[in-house]
Design a protein around this motif. Structure first.
Motif, PDB file in Angstrom:
ATOM      1  N   GLU A 197      46.197  23.000  83.997  1.00  0.00           N
ATOM      2  CA  GLU A 197      45.428  23.951  84.784  1.00  0.00           C
ATOM      3  C   GLU A 197      46.325  24.820  85.658  1.00  0.00           C
ATOM      4  OE1 GLU A 197      42.237  21.702  86.624  1.00  0.00           O
ATOM      5  OE2 GLU A 197      41.530  21.391  84.566  1.00  0.00           O
ATOM      6  N   ARG A 223      49.019  26.533  82.681  1.00  0.00           N
ATOM      7  CA  ARG A 223      48.365  27.083  81.502  1.00  0.00           C
ATOM      8  C   ARG A 223      49.258  27.245  80.270  1.00  0.00           C
ATOM      9  NH1 ARG A 223      43.554  26.480  81.976  1.00  0.00           N
ATOM     10  NH2 ARG A 223      43.029  27.962  80.358  1.00  0.00           N
ATOM     11  N   GLU A 250      45.517  27.612  75.538  1.00  0.00           N
ATOM     12  CA  GLU A 250      44.545  26.812  74.798  1.00  0.00           C
ATOM     13  C   GLU A 250      45.106  25.418  74.535  1.00  0.00           C
ATOM     14  OE1 GLU A 250      41.533  27.499  71.018  1.00  0.00           O
ATOM     15  OE2 GLU A 250      43.604  28.181  70.851  1.00  0.00           O
ATOM     16  N   ARG A 259      46.075  17.262  82.303  1.00  0.00           N
ATOM     17  CA  ARG A 259      45.067  18.307  82.534  1.00  0.00           C
ATOM     18  C   ARG A 259      45.405  19.089  83.804  1.00  0.00           C
ATOM     19  NH1 ARG A 259      42.135  20.048  78.493  1.00  0.00           N
ATOM     20  NH2 ARG A 259      42.611  21.703  79.953  1.00  0.00           N
ATOM     21  N   SER A 299      40.721  31.552  76.834  1.00  0.00           N
ATOM     22  CA  SER A 299      41.111  30.934  75.578  1.00  0.00           C
ATOM     23  C   SER A 299      39.970  30.944  74.573  1.00  0.00           C
ATOM     24  CB  SER A 299      41.588  29.499  75.819  1.00  0.00           C
ATOM     25  OG  SER A 299      40.594  28.819  76.559  1.00  0.00           O
ATOM     26  N   HIS A 300      38.790  31.299  75.034  1.00  0.00           N
ATOM     27  CA  HIS A 300      37.631  31.238  74.128  1.00  0.00           C
ATOM     28  C   HIS A 300      37.163  32.628  73.725  1.00  0.00           C
ATOM     29  CE1 HIS A 300      36.350  26.931  75.305  1.00  0.00           C
ATOM     30  NE2 HIS A 300      37.634  27.112  75.436  1.00  0.00           N
ATOM     31  N   ASP A 334      40.369  21.858  74.060  1.00  0.00           N
ATOM     32  CA  ASP A 334      39.440  22.967  73.898  1.00  0.00           C
ATOM     33  C   ASP A 334      38.989  23.055  72.445  1.00  0.00           C
ATOM     34  OD1 ASP A 334      39.856  23.815  76.565  1.00  0.00           O
ATOM     35  OD2 ASP A 334      41.741  24.754  75.946  1.00  0.00           O
ATOM     36  N   ARG A 335      39.864  22.538  71.586  1.00  0.00           N
ATOM     37  CA  ARG A 335      39.605  22.688  70.171  1.00  0.00           C
ATOM     38  C   ARG A 335      40.232  21.494  69.489  1.00  0.00           C
ATOM     39  NH1 ARG A 335      42.809  27.499  67.987  1.00  0.00           N
ATOM     40  NH2 ARG A 335      42.656  26.895  65.796  1.00  0.00           N
ATOM     41  N   ARG A 387      38.669  17.387  81.801  1.00  0.00           N
ATOM     42  CA  ARG A 387      38.902  18.346  82.852  1.00  0.00           C
ATOM     43  C   ARG A 387      39.099  17.790  84.250  1.00  0.00           C
ATOM     44  NH1 ARG A 387      38.946  23.433  80.209  1.00  0.00           N
ATOM     45  NH2 ARG A 387      40.617  22.234  79.316  1.00  0.00           N
ATOM     46  N   THR A 396      33.324  20.753  81.559  1.00  0.00           N
ATOM     47  CA  THR A 396      34.455  20.027  82.121  1.00  0.00           C
ATOM     48  C   THR A 396      34.179  18.544  82.268  1.00  0.00           C
ATOM     49  OG1 THR A 396      33.641  20.525  84.325  1.00  0.00           O
ATOM     50  CG2 THR A 396      35.298  22.016  83.407  1.00  0.00           C
ATOM     51  N   ARG A 425      35.500  23.684  67.910  1.00  0.00           N
ATOM     52  CA  ARG A 425      35.626  24.051  69.310  1.00  0.00           C
ATOM     53  C   ARG A 425      34.797  23.059  70.127  1.00  0.00           C
ATOM     54  NH1 ARG A 425      38.147  27.525  71.282  1.00  0.00           N
ATOM     55  NH2 ARG A 425      38.600  28.372  69.219  1.00  0.00           N
ATOM     56  N   ASP A 457      32.668  22.396  73.214  1.00  0.00           N
ATOM     57  CA  ASP A 457      31.978  23.136  74.265  1.00  0.00           C
ATOM     58  C   ASP A 457      31.170  22.200  75.138  1.00  0.00           C
ATOM     59  OD1 ASP A 457      32.840  25.803  73.857  1.00  0.00           O
ATOM     60  OD2 ASP A 457      31.658  25.852  72.006  1.00  0.00           O
TER      61      ASP A 457
END
Ligand SMILES: Nc1ncnc2c1ncn2[C@@H]1O[C@H](COP(=O)(O)OP(=O)(O)OP(=O)(O)O)[C@@H](O)[C@H]1O
Ligand SMILES: Nc1ncnc2c1ncn2[C@@H]1O[C@H](COP(=O)(O)OP(=O)(O)OP(=O)(O)O)[C@@H](O)[C@H]1O
Ligand SMILES: [Mg+2]
Ligand SMILES: [Mg+2]
Lengths: 323, 278, 260, 260, 278
Positions: free
Chosen positions: D178, D181, D41, D174, D3-4, D199-200, C251, D219, D214, D216
């Motif tokens: 951002e 998207r 995503e 990235r 996206s989540h 993200d995944r 990120r 950032t 996923r 988690d």
């Protein structure tokens, strides 16, 4: 083009005296063009002429079929083949050589080391033969004259393109081949030292004609224009005969790119022309050639008289006598 | 942003939905598509002749051509001509292809070879074949060898130029690779140069085949008594349009067939390529 | 054939001295590079993208005839190159590509066997364009390995491979190296890979060998070993990455950490 | 644009259902693959070499017209592809390659700027063959990024890059993600890279998505984070590598450790 | 294993020792190498003529050719012919190249276009130009348009075939790329198809240039009063070997020069390629 064609004229009808204004005659006859222009006779022409630099049987026939010219200038063979292959044509003028035995159009080239002094010696020889060309007909005429048939000699089929015949002779691929006068000079110049010779063909090969598609002659304006043209054409032939040096320079040197010597040689070799005012003998000789072709080449029999438009015989006679 | 609001639904067994993207390449070949244009040409000829738009004195009608061809077949002239010409063309083609390929490889792989070979070939190809005939007669006579060699001379030029060009267009990195693999020169020619130049060679072959046919018209003017070229030349001297057109139709048939054959070989031999065509 | 001896300078498989290469007037790619590789020595070459790694390999392979430059290079006779692009001949099937120019009895079998070793068993008759990127890379590796070179120049031979396949290829390469003892110069971007495989890791920068680290971790090398981690940090530092563990980060906080 | 969220299935940028693809009768490459990607995503795609990752990407890009198979695919309109080979047009200079087909005002400036961002400032006029492998890869990345797609399909876009350049490219990617998207499907062999960026993370095996994780981690993602390490071990396990730390090892002990 | 036992010694400033690897590609071009072969040919001609090995009756001596050329220049025939023929060839070439390229692109990018265009072109190229002349005269008359169009017809065939072939040989992956970039069809043609087919086009151009010159011999038989082809035809009617040879030398000069020009363009336009040739 032919789109602006004049009134229709029967082939048997009398020739009109004058063409309508604006009638253009398209002529493929560069030698006459040069003669007319050099002699100044061209000023006597009342019709508009569009000259095309087209010579030779196949090319004039092509041009006729494509309606690109109205009248062409060839030897006596092309009109026959035109007829035989379905293009209706008429001969409208005839020319011959004053002393044909001395001034043949073609000579028979003899390869170095081959012993042919007279045409009778041709028996058993290999002869270059180009069916469909004037040279081919000449060979057949010569054989007839010599009392030989195709079986007595070996005919080597090849086209007389460029100097193929003289090369074939020089390399002894054939023993005898007909050579036009312009090629005779170079052939002898090159190979006489090796024993190459030429002999006269012993038959007349001097016939020259103007011919036109029948459709042109059925156009009253064109027919009138041709009448005018053949008259002047006859005078031009006379001028050529009387002014060989001028003609040699103007045509063979300036137009055809020969050297002055070669030009003089050719003109001398071809001799003086005469335009007969009576075509009977001319037609008789032509019929002989036709019969030979019919016999030797399986052509359809033909009464050659039907190919001549003798209305022009009188027009020419009038023009020649009038001048 | 385009999103899909529809819920997922079960997919039928063989449902096939793929993203649609405008195709820029030519797409899948049409089967026998090549014949469409030829059929159209034929159709135009038939219709033109039937309606009188085409004057039969200039372009013989198709049916007359068929009839004439029938006559020529009956009296055996056509078959005889085809056989004679076929043998000549095949011999000349074989010889020309062999010579052209060898010269191309020599000139393609050695700058010295190139400087000796390439110039004269450019000179040769600038000169009309017709103009060479007298010299060839002098050197080779008027028999069959002269004819075959003249055809070979017409054929070897496109083979040489195309193979040479194809060879020179091989990516340099493959030569580098071969150098690091330590292959011999013969192996290099066999495994890298020839397959790499194959596309060029085959294009050259397409031209070579046509050249061999066209050269017949030139060589069969000399001391030939049969052959397609001889038939056409003779007919044009006599002005026999129908026979000429029969000859041209034969030419067209031979040409199109030969070209299709080479292209078939092309497709097989170059199946490793992934190009716009495939 | 000892690779860690003091006579290294006197007994080198590869000797490069004062090597200069440049593609244009702007500046040189190699600027007086010196490098010796002992027979049987395995050297990993690290360096930034565009730093001249491939240029060096091409020079060693004698493939840069047209490139301006000077210097002295000596290499053994049998050199094998794994190019950065896989460079399979598109008109040859896979096996033919692998055994091209291989003049030993039973070349085809050996080729098949090597193909099996790189995980391409049964693909002998495939066209190159039918292979995935990683498969092409392995085929090109097989082609080099099958011919037992004295010097192996490998330009990122494992770049397109997944972790497991990569480990297998490492194993294969090390085994072959142990049998035939070629000198190896292997370009990689993976510092771990360099440490695991090589006897020596060098870093190319500004056209010279900026860093030259001998790896003395023995035969069993684990990332968990603190010495391994130190070496790794040291090499990453040479490559401009300051902090190993934070180097790879997600990120938006990424920006400020990448040292220039 | 979350996206989540749980509505993922109802609001997807990419939807793939029961996708089959096969190149020959022997067996399918994709065997009924299902995959949804939400707008915005970022999905990383892992998988063994030859497992069908590129095949999937080509299917999504609509580039597999000739390939046998069926299934349902829905993708947005503006899709941008970073090919596994860099695929620069050899007859166009670099900038022309990058802005090819770009119909916006100031395309050239934007192209130059993006080139600078991927570290190729001043190389606008270079021919593709004058670039190093990594430079070509970055140019091809620039070409995709400059045109702000709705879906970015990237096939190992960082494979030929060194650690530092790679970090920079991560950052760049990235940042652009951002801003614009796009949905992203990125193929990589680097598990760390996948964890850091995505993200995944999904793993392709046997022609289906075998694993779908996923990420988690927030950032700021550090390799030192135990969660990071766990995820990594989990993914490596999925890829067939049993023990992360021992996975990469030197010398002759390697053989027995590489799990089949 | 080969090892170096010599100790490292300092390297002289610009000493350049590189590994020697047998070069498999053709190596660096020899400057003006193309002229060597032509010079050799000329030399053989001069020597052969001087020693009498070549009979001047078969092949005119070089000095005679020079003298004849001098005469032709003096009386202005050569320049005039060159200008006339040059204009005809250039017009025909321009027209043929334009038509050939357009047809190739249409037929290369659309299967329907191909199925309509390709067949008739294959037919056309199987037929001797000479045999088409009667039809062309019929449709176009015997004036300049007929000549220019006949030349264009001879020219467009190699342009079409080569460009079409070059286009179809473009790697499919570039079309894929273009599709993903969403370029329009016009952009695709401009940025991918034309540059990608350029190598093929340029090879076609080399043939087209020669074709345009050779076609002069055919068309200038019809109602022409000047031109190189006319000059040669006329001279061969009269057996003027020296003039024929002047014509052929002019042909060779034009052909070789034009070919060199196209290859120069090739080198410039294709500088992006890294092939065996570079
Ligand atoms: N033929 C060439 N012409 C001009 N410049 C070149 C050429 N080949 C390479 N370069 C330049 O030389 C530099 C070094 O290139 P090289 O291929 O050696 O890099 P590299 O270290 O292998 O990089 P990478 O890791 O990206 O493959 C690069 O900046 C490249 O752009
Ligand atoms: N055109 C083709 N013809 C036949 N087989 C093919 C073709 N393209 C791909 N394959 C096969 O399909 C399988 C999947 O290929 P794909 O390129 O999708 O793999 P991948 O996951 O991208 O691998 P990598 O990581 O090595 O790039 C491979 O085994 C490959 O050999
Ligand atoms: Mg590199
Ligand atoms: Mg892939």
């Amino acid at each position: 083009g032919s789109s602006d064609s004049g009134p229709r004229l029967e082939l048997s009808a009398a020739l009109p005296d004058a063409a309508a204004d604006g009638t253009v005659l398209r002529v493929g006859d560069p030698a006459t063009q040069v003669a007319l222009e050099t002699s100044g006779l061209v000023d006597d022409l009342d019709i508009d002429v569009e000259w095309a630099n087209i010579t030779g049987g196949p090319k004039t026939l092509e041009a006729f079929r494509a309606d690109a010219i109205d009248i062409g200038s060839v030897a006596d063979i092309p009109p026959l083949f035109a007829h035989w292959t379905g293009t209706d044509v008429r001969i409208v003028a005839a020319r011959e050589t004053v002393d044909p035995a001395e001034h043949p159009t073609y000579e028979l080239g003899v390869a170095p080391g081959v012993d042919v002094a007279r045409i009778e010696d041709l028996k058993g020889k290999k002869i270059a033969y180009s069916p469909g060309q004037a040279q081919g007909a000449l060979v057949l005429n010569v054989l007839r004259e010599a009392g030989l048939t195709q079986d007595d000699v070996e005919l080597v089929e090849m086209q007389s393109v460029d100097d193929a015949f003289s090369v074939a002779l020089a390399s002894n691929q054939v023993d005898v081949a007909p050579l036009g006068q312009s090629l005779v000079k170079t052939y002898l110049a090159k190979y006489e030292q090796d024993g190459a010779t030429t002999i006269p063909p012993g038959v007349r090969d001097d016939a020259w004609t103007l011919y036109a598609p029948t459709s042109v002659l059925e156009d009253a304006d064109k027919a009138a224009a041709i009448k005018e043209y053949v008259g002047l054409w006859a005078q031009a032939q006379q001028w050529i005969s009387e002014n060989p040096d001028e003609f040699a320079q103007a045509y063979y040197v300036d137009h055809e790119g020969l050297s002055p010597e070669d030009a003089t040689y050719v003109v001398d070799a071809l001799g003086e022309f005469t335009v007969p005012t009576d075509w009977d003998d001319f037609i008789t000789r032509h019929q002989q050639t036709v019969d030979t072709l019919v016999k030797e080449q399986d052509q359809e029999p033909l009464d050659v008289e039907t190919l001549y438009d003798r209305r022009f015989e009188k027009a020419i006679a009038a023009a020649v006598e009038g001048s | 942003m385009a999103t899909l609001a529809t819920p997922a639904r079960p997919v039928a067994a063989t449902e096939d939905v793929r993203p649609v993207r405008r195709r820029l390449g030519p797409g899948a070949p049409i089967r026998f598509g090549g014949l469409i244009g030829i059929a159209a040409l034929l159709g135009a000829w038939v219709v033109g002749s039937a309606t009188g738009l085409l004057d039969p004195r200039n372009l013989t009608e198709p049916w007359t051509v068929v009839a004439t061809a029938g006559t020529l077949v009956e009296n055996g002239r056509l078959q005889e001509s085809l056989v004679t010409s076929g043998v000549r063309a095949a011999l000349g083609l074989g010889l020309g292809v062999a010579v052209g390929t060898v010269l191309a490889v020599v000139s393609g792989l050695s700058r010295i070879g190139e400087s000796l070979i390439d110039g004269p070939i450019q000179v040769k190809r600038s000169i009309p074949t017709l103009a060479l005939i007298p010299l060839l007669i002098l050197w080779l006579g008027i028999g069959e060898p002269m004819k075959v060699i003249t055809i070979a001379l017409a054929v070897f030029v496109p083979i040489y130029i195309h193979t040479h060009n194809g060879l020179r267009s091989i990516e340099g990195r493959y030569a580098e690779l071969a150098e690091t693999l330590g292959v011999s020169r013969a192996e290099f020619v066999r495994h890298v140069v020839l397959p790499g130049a194959m596309p060029g060679f085959l294009l050259g072959l397409r031209f070579a085949v046509t050249s061999s046919l066209l050269a017949l018209v030139v060589v069969e003017v000399i001391n030939a008594t049969s052959g397609i070229g001889h038939m056409i030349t003779l007919a044009s001297n006599y002005g026999q349009t129908d026979i000429i057109v029969v000859g041209l139709v034969v030419y067209a048939l031979l040409g199109v067939t030969a070209d299709a054959a080479v292209r078939l070989i092309e497709r097989k031999a170059l199946s490793w390529r992934r190009t716009l065509a495939s | 054939m000892a690779s860690h001896t003091g006579e290294l300078k006197l007994d080198a498989a590869v000797r490069v001295q004062a090597l200069h290469r440049s593609f244009n007037e702007a500046g040189g790619v190699l600027n007086g590079l010196d490098l010796d590789i002992a027979p049987g020595e395995f050297v990993a070459l690290l360096g930034r993208s565009g730093s001249g790694k491939s240029t060096l390999l091409r020079a060693l392979a004698g493939l840069d005839r047209g490139v301006a430059g000077h210097g002295r290079i000596a290499v053994p006779e049998r050199v094998s190159v794994v190019f950065q692009d896989s460079r399979l001949l598109p008109w040859k099937r896979l096996l033919d590509n692998v055994v091209l120019g291989l003049r030993v009895p039973g070349a085809a079998e050996r080729g098949s066997q090597t193909l099996a070793e790189v995980g391409l068993a049964g693909r002998e008759k495939a066209w190159p364009h039918e292979l995935s990127g990683g498969e092409q890379q392995r085929a090109s590796l097989a082609r080099s390995l099958v011919r037992e070179p004295q010097l192996l120049l490998a330009d990122e031979p494992f770049g397109a491979l997944d972790a497991l396949t990569r480990i297998r290829m490492h194993t294969l390469l090390r085994r072959l190296c142990e049998v035939h003892r070629p000198a190896v110069l292997l370009v990689t971007h993976d510092v771990d890979e360099a440490i695991v495989l090589a006897d020596r890791v060098i870093v190319l920068d500004d056209g010279v060998v900026r860093h030259d680290a001998r790896i003395d971790l023995g035969t069993r090398r684990s990332q968990a070993d603190p010495a391994f981690a130190r070496l790794r940090a040291e090499l990453l530092h040479e490559l401009g990455v300051e902090d190993d563990h934070d180097a790879v980060r997600g990120r938006s906080t990424l920006d400020e950490r990448a040292a220039s």
